[in-house]
Design a protein around this motif. Structure first.
Motif, PDB file in Angstrom:
ATOM      1  N   ILE A 153       0.871  -1.172   0.000  1.00 30.29           N
ATOM      2  CA  ILE A 153       0.000   0.000   0.000  1.00 30.29           C
ATOM      3  C   ILE A 153       0.908   1.221   0.000  1.00 30.29           C
ATOM      4  O   ILE A 153       1.618   1.484   0.966  1.00 30.29           O
ATOM      5  CB  ILE A 153      -0.927   0.014   1.223  1.00 30.29           C
ATOM      6  N   LYS A 154       0.857   1.954  -1.096  1.00 30.57           N
ATOM      7  CA  LYS A 154       1.727   3.112  -1.280  1.00 30.57           C
ATOM      8  C   LYS A 154       0.892   4.389  -1.246  1.00 30.57           C
ATOM      9  O   LYS A 154      -0.212   4.435  -1.783  1.00 30.57           O
ATOM     10  CB  LYS A 154       2.446   3.016  -2.625  1.00 30.57           C
ATOM     11  N   ARG A 155       1.456   5.433  -0.618  1.00 33.85           N
ATOM     12  CA  ARG A 155       0.798   6.731  -0.665  1.00 33.85           C
ATOM     13  C   ARG A 155       1.836   7.839  -0.782  1.00 33.85           C
ATOM     14  O   ARG A 155       2.783   7.903   0.007  1.00 33.85           O
ATOM     15  CB  ARG A 155      -0.057   6.977   0.574  1.00 33.85           C
ATOM     16  N   TYR A 156       1.642   8.672  -1.778  1.00 34.31           N
ATOM     17  CA  TYR A 156       2.463   9.873  -1.918  1.00 34.31           C
ATOM     18  C   TYR A 156       1.901  10.913  -0.949  1.00 34.31           C
ATOM     19  O   TYR A 156       0.714  11.234  -0.974  1.00 34.31           O
ATOM     20  CB  TYR A 156       2.379  10.377  -3.358  1.00 34.31           C
ATOM     21  N   LEU A 157       2.755  11.429  -0.063  1.00 34.17           N
ATOM     22  CA  LEU A 157       2.309  12.326   0.994  1.00 34.17           C
ATOM     23  C   LEU A 157       2.493  13.799   0.676  1.00 34.17           C
ATOM     24  O   LEU A 157       2.091  14.660   1.458  1.00 34.17           O
ATOM     25  CB  LEU A 157       3.055  11.989   2.293  1.00 34.17           C
ATOM     26  N   GLY A 158       3.098  14.097  -0.455  1.00 34.12           N
ATOM     27  CA  GLY A 158       3.206  15.485  -0.850  1.00 34.12           C
ATOM     28  C   GLY A 158       4.639  15.970  -0.965  1.00 34.12           C
ATOM     29  O   GLY A 158       5.593  15.249  -0.690  1.00 34.12           O
ATOM     30  N   ALA A 159       4.775  17.219  -1.388  1.00 37.02           N
ATOM     31  CA  ALA A 159       6.082  17.858  -1.537  1.00 37.02           C
ATOM     32  C   ALA A 159       6.022  19.248  -0.940  1.00 37.02           C
ATOM     33  O   ALA A 159       4.993  19.921  -0.985  1.00 37.02           O
ATOM     34  CB  ALA A 159       6.478  17.928  -3.010  1.00 37.02           C
ATOM     35  N   HIS A 208      -2.692   3.770  -2.833  1.00 34.74           N
ATOM     36  CA  HIS A 208      -2.846   2.837  -3.947  1.00 34.74           C
ATOM     37  C   HIS A 208      -2.249   1.499  -3.531  1.00 34.74           C
ATOM     38  O   HIS A 208      -1.106   1.438  -3.096  1.00 34.74           O
ATOM     39  CB  HIS A 208      -2.125   3.384  -5.176  1.00 34.74           C
ATOM     40  N   ALA A 209      -3.031   0.433  -3.661  1.00 32.02           N
ATOM     41  CA  ALA A 209      -2.570  -0.911  -3.298  1.00 32.02           C
ATOM     42  C   ALA A 209      -2.147  -1.673  -4.550  1.00 32.02           C
ATOM     43  O   ALA A 209      -2.825  -1.612  -5.587  1.00 32.02           O
ATOM     44  CB  ALA A 209      -3.656  -1.667  -2.567  1.00 32.02           C
ATOM     45  N   TYR A 210      -1.028  -2.372  -4.440  1.00 35.06           N
ATOM     46  CA  TYR A 210      -0.557  -3.249  -5.509  1.00 35.06           C
ATOM     47  C   TYR A 210      -0.483  -4.660  -4.947  1.00 35.06           C
ATOM     48  O   TYR A 210       0.042  -4.878  -3.850  1.00 35.06           O
ATOM     49  CB  TYR A 210       0.817  -2.816  -5.999  1.00 35.06           C
ATOM     50  N   GLN A 211      -0.990  -5.642  -5.699  1.00 35.17           N
ATOM     51  CA  GLN A 211      -0.945  -7.037  -5.263  1.00 35.17           C
ATOM     52  C   GLN A 211      -0.438  -7.914  -6.405  1.00 35.17           C
ATOM     53  O   GLN A 211      -0.723  -7.649  -7.575  1.00 35.17           O
ATOM     54  CB  GLN A 211      -2.335  -7.520  -4.836  1.00 35.17           C
ATOM     55  N   TRP A 212       0.332  -8.933  -6.035  1.00 35.56           N
ATOM     56  CA  TRP A 212       0.806  -9.882  -7.034  1.00 35.56           C
ATOM     57  C   TRP A 212       0.955 -11.256  -6.390  1.00 35.56           C
ATOM     58  O   TRP A 212       1.065 -11.379  -5.164  1.00 35.56           O
ATOM     59  CB  TRP A 212       2.137  -9.420  -7.628  1.00 35.56           C
ATOM     60  N   ALA A 377      -9.430   1.737  -1.770  1.00 33.40           N
ATOM     61  CA  ALA A 377     -10.289   1.515  -2.935  1.00 33.40           C
ATOM     62  C   ALA A 377      -9.477   1.392  -4.220  1.00 33.40           C
ATOM     63  O   ALA A 377      -9.822   0.615  -5.117  1.00 33.40           O
ATOM     64  CB  ALA A 377     -11.300   2.657  -3.044  1.00 33.40           C
ATOM     65  N   LYS A 378      -8.402   2.156  -4.338  1.00 32.34           N
ATOM     66  CA  LYS A 378      -7.588   2.131  -5.542  1.00 32.34           C
ATOM     67  C   LYS A 378      -6.624   0.950  -5.481  1.00 32.34           C
ATOM     68  O   LYS A 378      -5.734   0.898  -4.626  1.00 32.34           O
ATOM     69  CB  LYS A 378      -6.810   3.446  -5.665  1.00 32.34           C
ATOM     70  N   ARG A 379      -6.819  -0.025  -6.399  1.00 34.03           N
ATOM     71  CA  ARG A 379      -6.023  -1.256  -6.352  1.00 34.03           C
ATOM     72  C   ARG A 379      -5.589  -1.660  -7.757  1.00 34.03           C
ATOM     73  O   ARG A 379      -6.296  -1.433  -8.728  1.00 34.03           O
ATOM     74  CB  ARG A 379      -6.828  -2.404  -5.736  1.00 34.03           C
ATOM     75  N   THR A 380      -4.423  -2.277  -7.817  1.00 35.85           N
ATOM     76  CA  THR A 380      -3.922  -2.815  -9.081  1.00 35.85           C
ATOM     77  C   THR A 380      -3.369  -4.210  -8.832  1.00 35.85           C
ATOM     78  O   THR A 380      -2.567  -4.409  -7.916  1.00 35.85           O
ATOM     79  CB  THR A 380      -2.784  -1.926  -9.655  1.00 35.85           C
ATOM     80  N   LYS A 381      -3.842  -5.171  -9.640  1.00 36.89           N
ATOM     81  CA  LYS A 381      -3.331  -6.530  -9.541  1.00 36.89           C
ATOM     82  C   LYS A 381      -2.272  -6.755 -10.634  1.00 36.89           C
ATOM     83  O   LYS A 381      -2.486  -6.409 -11.796  1.00 36.89           O
ATOM     84  CB  LYS A 381      -4.457  -7.550  -9.681  1.00 36.89           C
ATOM     85  N   LEU A 382      -1.162  -7.305 -10.218  1.00 32.97           N
ATOM     86  CA  LEU A 382      -0.037  -7.509 -11.122  1.00 32.97           C
ATOM     87  C   LEU A 382       0.254  -8.996 -11.285  1.00 32.97           C
ATOM     88  O   LEU A 382      -0.106  -9.813 -10.418  1.00 32.97           O
ATOM     89  CB  LEU A 382       1.215  -6.803 -10.587  1.00 32.97           C
ATOM     90  N   ARG A 383       0.923  -9.330 -12.369  1.00 30.11           N
ATOM     91  CA  ARG A 383       1.294 -10.732 -12.600  1.00 30.11           C
ATOM     92  C   ARG A 383       2.658 -11.064 -11.990  1.00 30.11           C
ATOM     93  O   ARG A 383       2.962 -12.230 -11.743  1.00 30.11           O
ATOM     94  CB  ARG A 383       1.337 -11.019 -14.098  1.00 30.11           C
ATOM     95  N   ALA A 384       3.456 -10.046 -11.792  1.00 30.72           N
ATOM     96  CA  ALA A 384       4.818 -10.261 -11.277  1.00 30.72           C
ATOM     97  C   ALA A 384       5.102  -9.237 -10.186  1.00 30.72           C
ATOM     98  O   ALA A 384       4.403  -8.226 -10.077  1.00 30.72           O
ATOM     99  CB  ALA A 384       5.826 -10.133 -12.403  1.00 30.72           C
ATOM    100  N   PRO A 385       6.102  -9.471  -9.345  1.00 32.46           N
ATOM    101  CA  PRO A 385       6.448  -8.546  -8.276  1.00 32.46           C
ATOM    102  C   PRO A 385       6.729  -7.147  -8.801  1.00 32.46           C
ATOM    103  O   PRO A 385       7.289  -6.965  -9.880  1.00 32.46           O
ATOM    104  CB  PRO A 385       7.694  -9.155  -7.640  1.00 32.46           C
ATOM    105  N   LEU A 386       6.337  -6.160  -8.025  1.00 30.49           N
ATOM    106  CA  LEU A 386       6.567  -4.763  -8.370  1.00 30.49           C
ATOM    107  C   LEU A 386       7.711  -4.235  -7.521  1.00 30.49           C
ATOM    108  O   LEU A 386       7.648  -4.265  -6.293  1.00 30.49           O
ATOM    109  CB  LEU A 386       5.304  -3.956  -8.136  1.00 30.49           C
ATOM    110  N   TYR A 387       8.765  -3.771  -8.158  1.00 25.00           N
ATOM    111  CA  TYR A 387       9.897  -3.183  -7.443  1.00 25.00           C
ATOM    112  C   TYR A 387       9.876  -1.685  -7.688  1.00 25.00           C
ATOM    113  O   TYR A 387      10.031  -1.229  -8.804  1.00 25.00           O
ATOM    114  CB  TYR A 387      11.214  -3.791  -7.934  1.00 25.00           C
TER     115      TYR A 387
END
Length: 388
Positions: A153-159, A208-212, A377-387
């Motif tokens: 679960i990634k979140r950009y917190l700002g600049a 944003h959540a990423y799952q693989w 709520a924002k999710r992305t399913k991947l086929r391979a690990p995300l680096y």
């Protein structure tokens, strides 16, 4: 009482008497000898294309790490300085690492290994007049069961401007909240490539959540050496044995990449810091990693520092040959836990001052836990690990 316990006592919050310090120092110096004194392309010029185990580890998810959650372009505290706290009781890198190795304790069990980090990096604005601090949060869930997905679960917190001086320059520039970097032409492998334009925004984004599929994978020890939980459980539990186990793998990687000027110590330092900060290894293996790091040439103690989350720890630093930066591991020797991993400018340039922490990853929480991640709520399913 063994010598490692005495070193830990020297690092404890309750300061010993002068007599105890002097006696302890004499015994320590007699028994413990110092080790030899030793995504996108950043516009700082301090990044290199060389792959490191740290950058490619599963939990090296993202460019770097930060401390303050920003909600917009408001002034922030500057990144922590590499300058160590002056202390008459300065310990060596070997003493700090061996003390941390001795302090590791068993952690609770669970069906997921969970790690929360704050990450951040410095970035010059497009005009080069001031520096921005970009911040991110990451929460990683690695399942024990191979048939369950890994989640990040990634979140950009700002600049925001990194320091009060940067804030002043930012206001003089009209206090923008969006920064656009034009495309550039770079030469790579003799070929000219045009990079896309990029945009930085002051406001935070939704998580944003990423799952693989996990398959039991926890990243790679080296590019050619994948890791699973079962592999981590088989790692040696003494520093000498761990180094003997890793050196043939490093030699294989050097041959595979045709590294013309190999530095085995650099490979071992990268692998070791990756293991202790990025993977669910056992306390015994963590202890072995610290013992191995203590044996490497060029690994030195910077002294007491404050990390990005305001925690006090002991800094272990290694300077990489030919690269204008230092890699810094901050450890709490009393608990044996790593606190953060930082990249520190080794030289002064138009972009950075020597000693500036330009990228860091602070570990907020880590350990085994039962249950499932609370996915946004924002999710992305991947086929391979995300680096990242």
């Amino acid at each position: 009482m063994d010598d490692l316990t005495k070193v830990r006592d020297l690092l404890s919050p309750s300061a010993p008497t002068e007599e105890v310090v002097e006696a302890g120092r004499a015994r320590l110096l007699a028994t413990i000898h110092d080790a030899p004194a030793g995504a996108r392309v950043r516009r700082t010029g301090l990044r290199t294309a060389r792959w490191t185990a740290l950058a490619a580890g599963l939990l090296g998810v993202a460019a770097a790490a930060t401390v303050v959650i920003t909600s917009g372009a408001s002034p922030q505290h500057p990144l922590p300085s590499i300058t160590a706290t002056a202390s008459a009781e300065r310990l060596s890198a070997r003493q700090i690492l061996l003390t941390a190795a001795n302090a590791i304790r068993n952690t609770e069990d669970g069906d997921h290994w969970v790690q929360r980090t704050r990450r951040g990096n410095l970035e010059k604005d497009p005009t080069g007049r001031y520096t921005l601090l970009l911040t991110y949060s990451y929460e990683l869930w690695v399942p024990r069961a191979a048939d369950k997905p890994t989640s990040v679960i990634k979140r950009y917190l700002g600049a925001a401007p990194a320091t009060p001086a940067d804030e002043e320059a930012w206001r003089a520039a009209g206090a923008p909240k969006v920064w656009t970097y034009p495309s550039e032409e770079i030469v790579k492998g003799g070929e000219t490539i045009r990079t896309p334009s990029e945009e930085i925004r002051a406001e935070p984004e939704e998580p944003h959540a990423y799952q693989w599929p996990s398959g039991g994978s926890v990243g790679r020890l080296l590019p050619s050496t994948p890791m699973t939980l079962a592999d981590l459980e088989k790692l040696p539990t003494t520093g000498e044995e761990l180094r003997a186990y890793l050196e043939p793998l490093v030699a294989k990687e050097i041959k595979r990449t045709n590294d013309a000027d190999p530095d085995i110590g650099r490979y071992l330092f990268d692998i070791g810091t990756n293991l202790v900060t990025n993977t669910p290894i056992s306390p015994e293996v963590t202890s072995a990693v610290y013992e191995m790091l203590a044996s490497l040439p060029g690994v030195t103690a910077t002294g007491e520092v404050v990390d990005a989350l305001g925690r006090t720890g002991q800094a272990i630093t290694r300077v990489e040959k030919g690269v204008p930066r230092k890699e810094r591991l901050v450890i709490d020797p009393s608990s044996g836990k790593p606190l953060s991993f930082d990249l520190v400018a080794g030289t002064t340039t138009d972009e950075q001052r020597a000693g500036d922490v330009f990228s860091f990853r602070a570990i907020e929480q880590t350990g085994w836990r039962d249950g499932e991640p609370d996915l946004p709520a924002k999710r992305t399913k991947l086929r391979a690990p995300l680096y990242f």
